[in-house]
Scaffold this motif. Sequence first.
Motif, PDB file in Angstrom:
ATOM      1  N   PHE A 110      33.024  38.586  -7.511  1.00 29.33           N
ATOM      2  CA  PHE A 110      34.101  39.574  -7.605  1.00 29.33           C
ATOM      3  C   PHE A 110      34.991  39.538  -6.353  1.00 29.33           C
ATOM      4  O   PHE A 110      36.210  39.641  -6.426  1.00 29.33           O
ATOM      5  N   ARG A 134      23.676  53.884  -4.942  1.00 31.81           N
ATOM      6  CA  ARG A 134      24.084  52.549  -5.425  1.00 31.81           C
ATOM      7  C   ARG A 134      25.014  52.664  -6.629  1.00 31.81           C
ATOM      8  O   ARG A 134      24.995  53.662  -7.342  1.00 31.81           O
ATOM      9  N   GLY A 135      25.836  51.615  -6.833  1.00 34.61           N
ATOM     10  CA  GLY A 135      26.723  51.598  -7.992  1.00 34.61           C
ATOM     11  C   GLY A 135      28.049  52.308  -7.750  1.00 34.61           C
ATOM     12  O   GLY A 135      28.807  52.554  -8.692  1.00 34.61           O
ATOM     13  N   HIS A 136      28.349  52.643  -6.496  1.00 27.60           N
ATOM     14  CA  HIS A 136      29.627  53.310  -6.172  1.00 27.60           C
ATOM     15  C   HIS A 136      30.507  52.423  -5.288  1.00 27.60           C
ATOM     16  O   HIS A 136      31.292  52.921  -4.491  1.00 27.60           O
ATOM     17  N   GLU A 137      30.305  51.119  -5.404  1.00 29.45           N
ATOM     18  CA  GLU A 137      31.126  50.126  -4.675  1.00 29.45           C
ATOM     19  C   GLU A 137      30.934  50.194  -3.154  1.00 29.45           C
ATOM     20  O   GLU A 137      31.782  49.693  -2.414  1.00 29.45           O
ATOM     21  N   ILE A 138      29.862  50.816  -2.697  1.00 32.19           N
ATOM     22  CA  ILE A 138      29.638  50.895  -1.246  1.00 32.19           C
ATOM     23  C   ILE A 138      29.284  49.506  -0.709  1.00 32.19           C
ATOM     24  O   ILE A 138      29.834  49.057   0.306  1.00 32.19           O
ATOM     25  N   GLY A 139      28.397  48.795  -1.419  1.00 32.25           N
ATOM     26  CA  GLY A 139      28.043  47.437  -1.001  1.00 32.25           C
ATOM     27  C   GLY A 139      29.274  46.545  -0.971  1.00 32.25           C
ATOM     28  O   GLY A 139      29.523  45.819   0.001  1.00 32.25           O
ATOM     29  N   THR A 140      30.077  46.610  -2.023  1.00 37.25           N
ATOM     30  CA  THR A 140      31.292  45.799  -2.102  1.00 37.25           C
ATOM     31  C   THR A 140      32.211  46.071  -0.912  1.00 37.25           C
ATOM     32  O   THR A 140      32.741  45.156  -0.283  1.00 37.25           O
ATOM     33  N   ASN A 193      19.177  37.362  -7.939  1.00 43.29           N
ATOM     34  CA  ASN A 193      19.746  38.654  -7.560  1.00 43.29           C
ATOM     35  C   ASN A 193      21.130  38.721  -8.197  1.00 43.29           C
ATOM     36  O   ASN A 193      22.155  38.525  -7.551  1.00 43.29           O
ATOM     37  N   TYR A 247      13.531  44.682   3.025  1.00 44.78           N
ATOM     38  CA  TYR A 247      13.958  44.406   4.410  1.00 44.78           C
ATOM     39  C   TYR A 247      13.510  45.553   5.315  1.00 44.78           C
ATOM     40  O   TYR A 247      14.287  46.146   6.050  1.00 44.78           O
ATOM     41  N   MET A 307      23.074  40.968  -9.219  1.00 41.43           N
ATOM     42  CA  MET A 307      24.099  41.885  -8.703  1.00 41.43           C
ATOM     43  C   MET A 307      24.807  41.263  -7.501  1.00 41.43           C
ATOM     44  O   MET A 307      26.027  41.336  -7.375  1.00 41.43           O
ATOM     45  N   ILE A 367      22.097  43.526   3.783  1.00 45.63           N
ATOM     46  CA  ILE A 367      22.864  44.711   3.387  1.00 45.63           C
ATOM     47  C   ILE A 367      21.955  45.571   2.521  1.00 45.63           C
ATOM     48  O   ILE A 367      21.267  45.048   1.636  1.00 45.63           O
ATOM     49  N   VAL A 368      21.925  46.853   2.802  1.00 47.45           N
ATOM     50  CA  VAL A 368      21.155  47.769   1.957  1.00 47.45           C
ATOM     51  C   VAL A 368      21.958  49.056   1.779  1.00 47.45           C
ATOM     52  O   VAL A 368      22.514  49.591   2.740  1.00 47.45           O
ATOM     53  N   VAL A 369      22.022  49.512   0.521  1.00 47.82           N
ATOM     54  CA  VAL A 369      22.658  50.804   0.211  1.00 47.82           C
ATOM     55  C   VAL A 369      21.557  51.756  -0.261  1.00 47.82           C
ATOM     56  O   VAL A 369      20.637  51.342  -0.994  1.00 47.82           O
ATOM     57  N   SER A 375      27.202  38.596  -8.706  1.00 45.80           N
ATOM     58  CA  SER A 375      28.442  39.115  -9.305  1.00 45.80           C
ATOM     59  C   SER A 375      29.311  39.798  -8.245  1.00 45.80           C
ATOM     60  O   SER A 375      30.539  39.725  -8.294  1.00 45.80           O
ATOM     61  N   LEU A 376      28.655  40.390  -7.253  1.00 48.63           N
ATOM     62  CA  LEU A 376      29.429  41.019  -6.158  1.00 48.63           C
ATOM     63  C   LEU A 376      30.212  39.947  -5.380  1.00 48.63           C
ATOM     64  O   LEU A 376      31.406  40.102  -5.105  1.00 48.63           O
TER      65      LEU A 376
HETATM   66  C1  LIG Z   1      22.885  44.858  -3.359  1.00 50.30           C
HETATM   67  C2  LIG Z   1      23.336  46.266  -2.978  1.00 50.30           C
HETATM   68  C3  LIG Z   1      23.619  46.305  -1.474  1.00 50.30           C
HETATM   69  C4  LIG Z   1      24.629  46.610  -3.754  1.00 50.30           C
HETATM   70  O1  LIG Z   1      25.098  47.881  -3.310  1.00 50.30           O
HETATM   71  P1  LIG Z   1      25.967  48.852  -4.251  1.00 50.30           P
HETATM   72  O2  LIG Z   1      26.700  49.799  -3.396  1.00 50.30           O
HETATM   73  O3  LIG Z   1      25.111  49.420  -5.306  1.00 50.30           O
HETATM   74  O4  LIG Z   1      26.959  47.785  -4.867  1.00 50.30           O
HETATM   75  P2  LIG Z   1      28.349  48.071  -5.611  1.00 50.30           P
HETATM   76  O5  LIG Z   1      28.424  49.455  -6.158  1.00 50.30           O
HETATM   77  O6  LIG Z   1      29.417  47.609  -4.708  1.00 50.30           O
HETATM   78  O7  LIG Z   1      28.156  47.190  -6.886  1.00 50.30           O
HETATM   79  C5  LIG Z   1      28.138  45.859  -6.987  1.00 50.30           C
HETATM   80  C6  LIG Z   1      28.512  45.651  -8.440  1.00 50.30           C
HETATM   81  O8  LIG Z   1      29.779  46.193  -8.747  1.00 50.30           O
HETATM   82  C7  LIG Z   1      30.726  45.112  -9.015  1.00 50.30           C
HETATM   83  N1  LIG Z   1      31.988  45.636  -8.547  1.00 50.30           N
HETATM   84  C8  LIG Z   1      32.232  46.265  -7.384  1.00 50.30           C
HETATM   85  N2  LIG Z   1      33.506  46.688  -7.353  1.00 50.30           N
HETATM   86  C9  LIG Z   1      34.067  46.335  -8.536  1.00 50.30           C
HETATM   87  C10 LIG Z   1      35.338  46.507  -9.131  1.00 50.30           C
HETATM   88  N3  LIG Z   1      36.322  47.159  -8.498  1.00 50.30           N
HETATM   89  N4  LIG Z   1      35.555  45.990 -10.344  1.00 50.30           N
HETATM   90  C11 LIG Z   1      34.598  45.336 -10.993  1.00 50.30           C
HETATM   91  N5  LIG Z   1      33.357  45.151 -10.510  1.00 50.30           N
HETATM   92  C12 LIG Z   1      33.096  45.654  -9.295  1.00 50.30           C
HETATM   93  C13 LIG Z   1      30.083  43.977  -8.361  1.00 50.30           C
HETATM   94  O9  LIG Z   1      30.503  42.752  -8.757  1.00 50.30           O
HETATM   95  C14 LIG Z   1      28.619  44.262  -8.805  1.00 50.30           C
HETATM   96  O10 LIG Z   1      28.498  44.068 -10.195  1.00 50.30           O
HETATM   97  P3  LIG Z   1      27.410  44.593 -11.248  1.00 50.30           P
HETATM   98  O11 LIG Z   1      27.240  46.085 -11.075  1.00 50.30           O
HETATM   99  O12 LIG Z   1      28.061  44.285 -12.545  1.00 50.30           O
HETATM  100  O13 LIG Z   1      26.147  43.821 -11.041  1.00 50.30           O
HETATM  101  C15 LIG Z   1      22.250  47.340  -3.354  1.00 50.30           C
HETATM  102  O14 LIG Z   1      21.909  47.180  -4.703  1.00 50.30           O
HETATM  103  C16 LIG Z   1      20.978  47.242  -2.511  1.00 50.30           C
HETATM  104  O15 LIG Z   1      20.875  47.865  -1.464  1.00 50.30           O
HETATM  105  N6  LIG Z   1      19.979  46.460  -2.997  1.00 50.30           N
HETATM  106  C17 LIG Z   1      18.694  46.299  -2.266  1.00 50.30           C
HETATM  107  C18 LIG Z   1      18.802  45.380  -1.068  1.00 50.30           C
HETATM  108  C19 LIG Z   1      19.349  44.010  -1.438  1.00 50.30           C
HETATM  109  O16 LIG Z   1      18.952  43.385  -2.415  1.00 50.30           O
HETATM  110  N7  LIG Z   1      20.315  43.509  -0.608  1.00 50.30           N
HETATM  111  C20 LIG Z   1      20.964  42.235  -0.868  1.00 50.30           C
HETATM  112  C21 LIG Z   1      20.324  41.107  -0.139  1.00 50.30           C
HETATM  113  S1  LIG Z   1      20.406  41.247   1.626  1.00 50.30           S
END
Ligand SMILES: CC(C)(COP(=O)(O)OP(=O)(O)OC[C@H]1O[C@@H](n2cnc3c(N)ncnc32)[C@H](O)[C@@H]1OP(=O)(O)O)[C@@H](O)C(=O)NCCC(=O)NCCS
Length: 175
Positions: A122, A81-87, A113, A25, A115, A74-76, A118-119
């Motif tokens: 969730f 990544r992986g710190h629940e910022i996207g969530t 996609n 993006y 992730m 949305i982009v992190v 699953s997001l």
């Molecule tokens: C998609 C994106 C925004 C996610 O951001 P992130 O901050 O890494 O996401 P999170 O840390 O919130 O993680 C999401 C994951 O945690 C899970 N999760 C979040 N909180 C949770 C909780 N409390 N308990 C259990 N699972 C949880 C979500 O279901 C998801 O699962 P997975 O790791 O098993 O696949 C990031 O990967 C990104 O920027 N990607 C590139 C751009 C893109 O593809 N954007 C989406 C399309 S517009």
Amino acid sequence: MKIVIRPSIPDDLVDIVRIFSQSSYDKREKEIRNAVNANKRGKISILSACMESTVVGAHVLHRPSKTIGKNGVIVVDRECRGHEIGTNLYIAALKVFKAEGRNKVTDSVIGRNPMMVSLLNFLGYTYEGCLRKHTVDGKDILLFAFFLDEYDIPENSAHVELEIPETEYMEEVVK
Ligand SMILES: CC(C)(COP(=O)(O)OP(=O)(O)OC[C@H]1O[C@@H](n2cnc3c(N)ncnc32)[C@H](O)[C@@H]1OP(=O)(O)O)[C@@H](O)C(=O)NCCC(=O)NCCS
């Protein structure tokens, strides 16, 4: 890691453009500028996730109709990544749309996609269907929706603070 999520401000632009350029993006500067300008009028159209003074994620919000909100890009930051910022950006968006009195928030996931799927699961989004071979390069689009009038918005994570102001726009829209 302490994160604050709030409406994006003009000073965030450089960081947001940099983060978006890490993804597919990357050509969205005009959209980001327009969204930040809308924020100034109280129509929250882009949210920033900030770690100290640095923006580490951003999320665009759309309104296809009076009662419906829609998640945009949305982009992190790759490093964060992986710190629940996207969530939590998604949780903040649900709170904005709820404050505006909307009853449904939609999302579409392009191609595979896992992730994002699953997001959304969730958070409590419901799968609504699939637009098969729908993009110019033949990818499926999966449709999801969160029904604000049926489900509670999940709590934000303990390490994340949401700073969502009440704005005049929220009073005007649906109520
Ligand atoms: C998609 C994106 C925004 C996610 O951001 P992130 O901050 O890494 O996401 P999170 O840390 O919130 O993680 C999401 C994951 O945690 C899970 N999760 C979040 N909180 C949770 C909780 N409390 N308990 C259990 N699972 C949880 C979500 O279901 C998801 O699962 P997975 O790791 O098993 O696949 C990031 O990967 C990104 O920027 N990607 C590139 C751009 C893109 O593809 N954007 C989406 C399309 S517009």
